[in-house]
Write a protein that holds these residues in place. Structure first.
Motif, short mmCIF file in Angstrom:
data_model
loop_
_atom_site.label_atom_id
_atom_site.label_comp_id
_atom_site.label_asym_id
_atom_site.label_seq_id
_atom_site.Cartn_x
_atom_site.Cartn_y
_atom_site.Cartn_z
N THR A 151 0.85 -1.18 0.00
CA THR A 151 0.00 0.00 0.00
C THR A 151 0.89 1.23 0.00
O THR A 151 1.78 1.34 0.83
CB THR A 151 -0.92 0.01 1.23
OG1 THR A 151 -1.71 -1.18 1.23
CG2 THR A 151 -1.85 1.22 1.22
N MET A 152 0.63 2.14 -0.92
CA MET A 152 1.44 3.35 -1.05
C MET A 152 0.57 4.56 -0.73
O MET A 152 -0.56 4.68 -1.23
CB MET A 152 2.00 3.46 -2.48
CG MET A 152 2.88 4.64 -2.70
SD MET A 152 3.63 4.67 -4.34
CE MET A 152 2.23 5.13 -5.33
N GLU A 153 1.11 5.45 0.12
CA GLU A 153 0.43 6.68 0.49
C GLU A 153 1.43 7.83 0.45
O GLU A 153 2.59 7.66 0.82
CB GLU A 153 -0.15 6.59 1.90
CG GLU A 153 -1.16 5.49 2.07
CD GLU A 153 -1.54 5.27 3.53
OE1 GLU A 153 -2.74 5.28 3.81
OE2 GLU A 153 -0.62 5.10 4.35
N GLY A 213 -3.62 8.71 -2.26
CA GLY A 213 -3.69 7.30 -1.93
C GLY A 213 -4.85 7.04 -0.99
O GLY A 213 -5.69 7.89 -0.80
N PRO A 214 -4.89 5.89 -0.42
CA PRO A 214 -3.94 4.79 -0.54
C PRO A 214 -4.09 4.06 -1.88
O PRO A 214 -5.19 3.91 -2.39
CB PRO A 214 -4.30 3.88 0.62
CG PRO A 214 -5.74 4.16 0.90
CD PRO A 214 -5.96 5.60 0.52
N PHE A 215 -2.95 3.67 -2.42
CA PHE A 215 -2.90 2.90 -3.66
C PHE A 215 -2.48 1.49 -3.29
O PHE A 215 -1.43 1.29 -2.69
CB PHE A 215 -1.90 3.51 -4.64
CG PHE A 215 -2.18 4.95 -4.96
CD1 PHE A 215 -3.26 5.30 -5.76
CD2 PHE A 215 -1.38 5.96 -4.44
CE1 PHE A 215 -3.52 6.63 -6.05
CE2 PHE A 215 -1.63 7.29 -4.73
CZ PHE A 215 -2.71 7.63 -5.54
N ASN A 216 -3.30 0.51 -3.64
CA ASN A 216 -3.02 -0.88 -3.29
C ASN A 216 -2.47 -1.62 -4.51
O ASN A 216 -3.11 -1.68 -5.55
CB ASN A 216 -4.29 -1.57 -2.79
CG ASN A 216 -4.80 -0.91 -1.52
OD1 ASN A 216 -4.05 -0.69 -0.59
ND2 ASN A 216 -6.08 -0.57 -1.50
#
Length: 157
Positions: free
Chosen positions: A96-98, A111-114
């Motif tokens: 997970t990227m934030e 984000g969050p980008f999963n």
């Protein structure tokens, strides 16, 4: 996508700013305890936990209609901790990227980008990783089932 905060907007439009945008990665997999990394020189404490410093560079995806986004990450392989974790995992870890501001670490600016960890290669100096989606939805057959006289005889009367 989340709207960015007023502080982030001011920092983006200012000619000079003291704000620092940080990328937080959370790596989860049943084989390892949850790992929290941030591209900073010191730990960042958030409500989700403490994110450990990890020198890394990210190349964010292009926004194209005909391609699923992928994030390329280059992590310094100096202390070998990330490499040790990658070697112990069997299967695909979730990442997970934030994006946050250093001044307000609990406010997620993007984000969050999963993602799933699609590929990782390494050498003595760096680890190159590619984050993407586990399912390639652009190449899936729609509808998933083919209608033939064998499986759908009512359509072929």
């Amino acid at each position: 996508m989340n709207p960015v905060s007023i502080d982030a907007m001011r920092a983006m439009f200012a000619q000079e700013t003291g704000e620092v945008f940080l990328v937080c990665l959370t790596i989860t997999h049943p084989d390892i305890p949850t790992q929290r990394l941030v591209n900073n020189s010191e730990p960042v404490v958030r409500s989700a936990g403490t994110y450990n410093p990890c020198p890394m560079q990210l190349r964010l995806p292009d926004q194209r209609e005909d391609q699923l986004p992928q994030v390329d990450i280059v992590v310094d392989n100096v202390d070998r901790e990330v490499l040790r974790l990658l070697r112990t995992i069997s299967g695909v870890p979730q990442v997970t990227m934030e994006v946050i501001l250093a001044s307000s670490p609990d406010t997620v600016e993007a984000g969050p980008f999963n993602f799933s960890l699609k590929n990782a290669t390494y050498d003595v100096l760096v680890i190159n990783a590619t984050l993407g989606f586990e399912d390639d939805i652009l190449n899936q057959q729609v509808p998933a089932m083919c209608y033939t006289p064998t499986n759908s005889p009512g359509l072929f009367l």
